[in-house]
Design a protein around this motif. Sequence first.
Motif, PDB file in Angstrom:
ATOM      1  N   HIS A 106       0.901  -1.143   0.058  1.00  0.00           N
ATOM      2  CA  HIS A 106       0.054  -0.285  -0.139  1.00  0.00           C
ATOM      3  C   HIS A 106       0.861   1.307  -0.052  1.00  0.00           C
ATOM      4  N   ALA A 107       1.854   1.259   0.883  1.00  0.00           N
ATOM      5  CA  ALA A 107       2.654   2.377   0.602  1.00  0.00           C
ATOM      6  C   ALA A 107       3.550   2.787  -0.588  1.00  0.00           C
ATOM      7  N   SER A 108       3.830   1.776  -1.164  1.00  0.00           N
ATOM      8  CA  SER A 108       4.565   1.986  -2.609  1.00  0.00           C
ATOM      9  C   SER A 108       3.287   2.405  -3.600  1.00  0.00           C
ATOM     10  N   ALA A 109       2.088   1.762  -3.531  1.00  0.00           N
ATOM     11  CA  ALA A 109       0.883   1.920  -4.418  1.00  0.00           C
ATOM     12  C   ALA A 109       0.723   3.478  -4.241  1.00  0.00           C
ATOM     13  N   VAL A 110       0.577   4.165  -3.028  1.00  0.00           N
ATOM     14  CA  VAL A 110      -0.030   5.448  -3.213  1.00  0.00           C
ATOM     15  C   VAL A 110       0.975   6.587  -3.613  1.00  0.00           C
ATOM     16  N   LYS A 111       2.296   6.146  -3.777  1.00  0.00           N
ATOM     17  CA  LYS A 111       3.299   6.830  -4.167  1.00  0.00           C
ATOM     18  C   LYS A 111       3.246   6.830  -5.777  1.00  0.00           C
ATOM     19  N   ASN A 112       2.749   6.027  -6.267  1.00  0.00           N
ATOM     20  CA  ASN A 112       2.706   5.728  -7.834  1.00  0.00           C
ATOM     21  C   ASN A 112       1.363   6.709  -8.483  1.00  0.00           C
ATOM     22  N   PRO A 113       1.668   7.553  -9.279  1.00  0.00           N
ATOM     23  CA  PRO A 113       0.647   8.357  -9.814  1.00  0.00           C
ATOM     24  C   PRO A 113      -0.429   7.667 -10.738  1.00  0.00           C
ATOM     25  N   ALA A 114      -0.086   6.351 -11.223  1.00  0.00           N
ATOM     26  CA  ALA A 114      -1.013   5.735 -11.942  1.00  0.00           C
ATOM     27  C   ALA A 114      -2.002   4.975 -11.033  1.00  0.00           C
ATOM     28  N   MET A 115      -1.901   4.884  -9.702  1.00  0.00           N
ATOM     29  CA  MET A 115      -2.665   4.181  -8.984  1.00  0.00           C
ATOM     30  C   MET A 115      -3.427   5.215  -7.905  1.00  0.00           C
ATOM     31  N   LEU A 116      -3.564   6.461  -8.340  1.00  0.00           N
ATOM     32  CA  LEU A 116      -4.104   7.382  -7.572  1.00  0.00           C
ATOM     33  C   LEU A 116      -5.611   7.118  -7.620  1.00  0.00           C
ATOM     34  N   GLY A 117      -6.161   7.117  -6.165  1.00  0.00           N
ATOM     35  CA  GLY A 117      -7.644   6.727  -6.195  1.00  0.00           C
ATOM     36  C   GLY A 117      -7.880   5.400  -6.058  1.00  0.00           C
ATOM     37  N   GLY A 118      -6.734   4.488  -6.032  1.00  0.00           N
ATOM     38  CA  GLY A 118      -6.955   3.113  -5.823  1.00  0.00           C
ATOM     39  C   GLY A 118      -7.265   2.555  -4.544  1.00  0.00           C
ATOM     40  N   PRO A 119      -7.565   1.636  -4.251  1.00  0.00           N
ATOM     41  CA  PRO A 119      -7.933   0.984  -3.008  1.00  0.00           C
ATOM     42  C   PRO A 119      -6.654   0.738  -1.991  1.00  0.00           C
ATOM     43  N   PHE A 120      -5.994   1.966  -1.897  1.00  0.00           N
ATOM     44  CA  PHE A 120      -4.730   1.854  -0.968  1.00  0.00           C
ATOM     45  C   PHE A 120      -4.772   2.866   0.121  1.00  0.00           C
ATOM     46  N   ILE A 121      -4.422   2.114   1.293  1.00  0.00           N
ATOM     47  CA  ILE A 121      -4.361   2.884   2.768  1.00  0.00           C
ATOM     48  C   ILE A 121      -3.127   3.772   2.637  1.00  0.00           C
ATOM     49  N   ASP A 122      -3.238   5.166   2.917  1.00  0.00           N
ATOM     50  CA  ASP A 122      -2.191   6.139   3.061  1.00  0.00           C
ATOM     51  C   ASP A 122      -1.403   6.266   4.278  1.00  0.00           C
ATOM     52  N   TYR A 123      -0.643   5.294   4.755  1.00  0.00           N
ATOM     53  CA  TYR A 123      -0.277   5.666   6.081  1.00  0.00           C
ATOM     54  C   TYR A 123       1.330   4.935   6.017  1.00  0.00           C
ATOM     55  N   GLN A 124       1.871   5.273   4.786  1.00  0.00           N
ATOM     56  CA  GLN A 124       3.132   4.752   4.739  1.00  0.00           C
ATOM     57  C   GLN A 124       3.569   3.493   5.269  1.00  0.00           C
ATOM     58  N   GLY A 125       2.601   2.309   5.418  1.00  0.00           N
ATOM     59  CA  GLY A 125       3.002   1.215   5.966  1.00  0.00           C
ATOM     60  C   GLY A 125       2.989   1.183   7.484  1.00  0.00           C
ATOM     61  N   GLN A 126       2.630   2.304   8.090  1.00  0.00           N
ATOM     62  CA  GLN A 126       2.668   2.497   9.559  1.00  0.00           C
ATOM     63  C   GLN A 126       1.148   2.054  10.042  1.00  0.00           C
ATOM     64  N   ARG A 127       1.025   2.142  11.318  1.00  0.00           N
ATOM     65  CA  ARG A 127      -0.359   1.970  11.918  1.00  0.00           C
ATOM     66  C   ARG A 127      -1.355   0.820  11.660  1.00  0.00           C
ATOM     67  N   VAL A 128      -0.479  -0.382  11.455  1.00  0.00           N
ATOM     68  CA  VAL A 128      -1.043  -1.583  10.891  1.00  0.00           C
ATOM     69  C   VAL A 128      -1.865  -1.971  12.431  1.00  0.00           C
ATOM     70  N   ALA A 129      -1.302  -1.820  13.684  1.00  0.00           N
ATOM     71  CA  ALA A 129      -2.095  -2.392  14.907  1.00  0.00           C
ATOM     72  C   ALA A 129      -3.311  -1.611  14.896  1.00  0.00           C
ATOM     73  N   GLU A 130      -3.527  -0.203  14.677  1.00  0.00           N
ATOM     74  CA  GLU A 130      -4.585   0.511  14.810  1.00  0.00           C
ATOM     75  C   GLU A 130      -5.796   0.131  13.758  1.00  0.00           C
ATOM     76  N   VAL A 131      -5.146  -0.454  12.480  1.00  0.00           N
ATOM     77  CA  VAL A 131      -6.155  -0.759  11.470  1.00  0.00           C
ATOM     78  C   VAL A 131      -6.547  -2.144  11.641  1.00  0.00           C
ATOM     79  N   LYS A 132      -5.751  -2.941  12.420  1.00  0.00           N
ATOM     80  CA  LYS A 132      -6.482  -4.375  13.003  1.00  0.00           C
ATOM     81  C   LYS A 132      -7.548  -4.114  13.966  1.00  0.00           C
ATOM     82  N   THR A 133      -7.327  -3.072  14.910  1.00  0.00           N
ATOM     83  CA  THR A 133      -8.362  -2.755  15.862  1.00  0.00           C
ATOM     84  C   THR A 133      -9.482  -2.473  15.292  1.00  0.00           C
ATOM     85  N   LEU A 134      -9.287  -1.582  14.171  1.00  0.00           N
ATOM     86  CA  LEU A 134     -10.776  -1.119  13.366  1.00  0.00           C
ATOM     87  C   LEU A 134     -11.322  -2.241  12.717  1.00  0.00           C
TER      88      LEU A 134
END
Length: 529
Positions: free
Chosen positions: A55-83
């Motif tokens: 996801h961290a790589s995809a959000v930096k790719n202009p061709a994947m703008l608006g795609g189903p990728f979470i923009d937290y630079q690969g961080q905050r995994v534990a919080e997403v698990k909790t959510l």
Amino acid sequence: MKMTPLYLKQNVQVEPLFNHWYAWSHLVAPATAAMNIANSHLRIMRSYVAAPMVHASAVKNPAMLGGPFIDYQGQRVAEVKTLIETTMKQYAPMIQLAESIKALDEILRNEAKGHCLEPLYRKIPENLRGFVEIVYDLNNNPSIKFIEALLYHSRYYDLGAQSICLSPINQDHRPFALSTPRLSDDKSVTLNIPFNHPVVDELFRMKEHPQEFTYVNELLGGELGRTELFSTFLTEQKPPQHERHSGNDVLVRYYGHACLSLETPDVFIFTDPALSYTYENGIKRYTYLDLPEVIDYVLITHGHQDHIMFETLLQLRHKVKNIIVPRNQAGCLQDPSLKLVLQNIGFKNVLEIGELETIEIEGGRITGLPFLGEHADLNIGSKIAHLVELKGKKFLFAADSNNLEPKVYEHLFNLIGEIDVLFLGMECDGAPLSWLYGPLITKTLDRKMDQSRRLSGSNYEKGILIVDQFNCKQVYVYAMGQEPWLNYVMSIKYANDSNPIVASNKLVEECSRRGLVAERLFGRKEFTY
């Protein structure tokens, strides 16, 4: 200081949230909200937990703008698990509702073959019973018809899922909002209140009418939380006062994307409100500071997230006397009622308008005109172009209308005649069907089919036919998603050779060659007519 009357600062960002996700119309309507939880939010979050760096790589790719990728630079995994865990627990009924909608669709595909549907009612999943009717079209194609108003009075409409996140903003860039849940941070204050809460209006009145700090806290029952941070969102500085237009002509202002105002001394009309906050960032713009005390009519062309923006609308609700929306195809999953959506988030005077219906206003009238295309060939009624007549002049706001059938405009010309000023969207590539509507589709969608059905507006050839048909005197291309302060819901980056830019340049150049006033709007513009 806390006893001093204070204003809400003009650069306080307001994010309406549904279970931590940026809210748009499909996250208010109960059936579509359930489908998005089950078929979008949970899938995105599980994908992120499984491969955060992808996801961290995809959000930096202009061709994947608006795609189903979470923009937290690969961080905050534990919080997403909790959510994920809290979503599965707290919204289990909605997840089950989505599963039942899919199951009933499958039953209808397999068993509804043109004979009487009454025996199938006993096969409707229990949690759907009483909320749907099963029907055929005239070609014996079965479908589910939702009793949408009832769903708002059921456990499937949970006001506890709604909240409002406040934070400072000083730049245009914001991460794409629809694919990343909004997690708490040390710069934001979250108000755990539904969108229809009276304190929402009181808070945003404070942009122009000061109150003591304790006033809002008392309205919230003393549960504001993070009061020290919230106090930094307030200021003693009085904002400049808007002066109403007093001339005999019509003052037109462009605020960005599809947002324009028409103003006379008698009436203020606002289309598809989407506003920038006030800060310096190199591009001149109109903001909330440029609005009057009262907005007489808000016109909504359709239900996409860049045209009915709760972030702006909730901040304006206390100003709005009337809000006009297109009438929907009642009961269709893909076409939730915008009237019900807005009424349930606190708007009082919501008026529906259908094709060729007219609403009389001070000094003129508003007529609904057909809006073809831009919805990937889905049967959606919640889209309308607005013909606004003021002081004898005709302004047509065609939004993202795709001129699929020029005969429509030929018939309309015979009824309404020439148009003085045309506003036309020309985002003529458009995202595929699945980009917005994928969570609602219960059967695997063929990729080629998906890519062929686009959320696209008119290209040059289609656009110039509208100009010709109505003998337009002025032509403005708008709703292109170019303003950087809206990219968080648009995910559009154009190059000079992008098809929509080439097509709209060609339209503007051809109109100019003919001696017409023509321009592709960007940032801000003001003119009188």
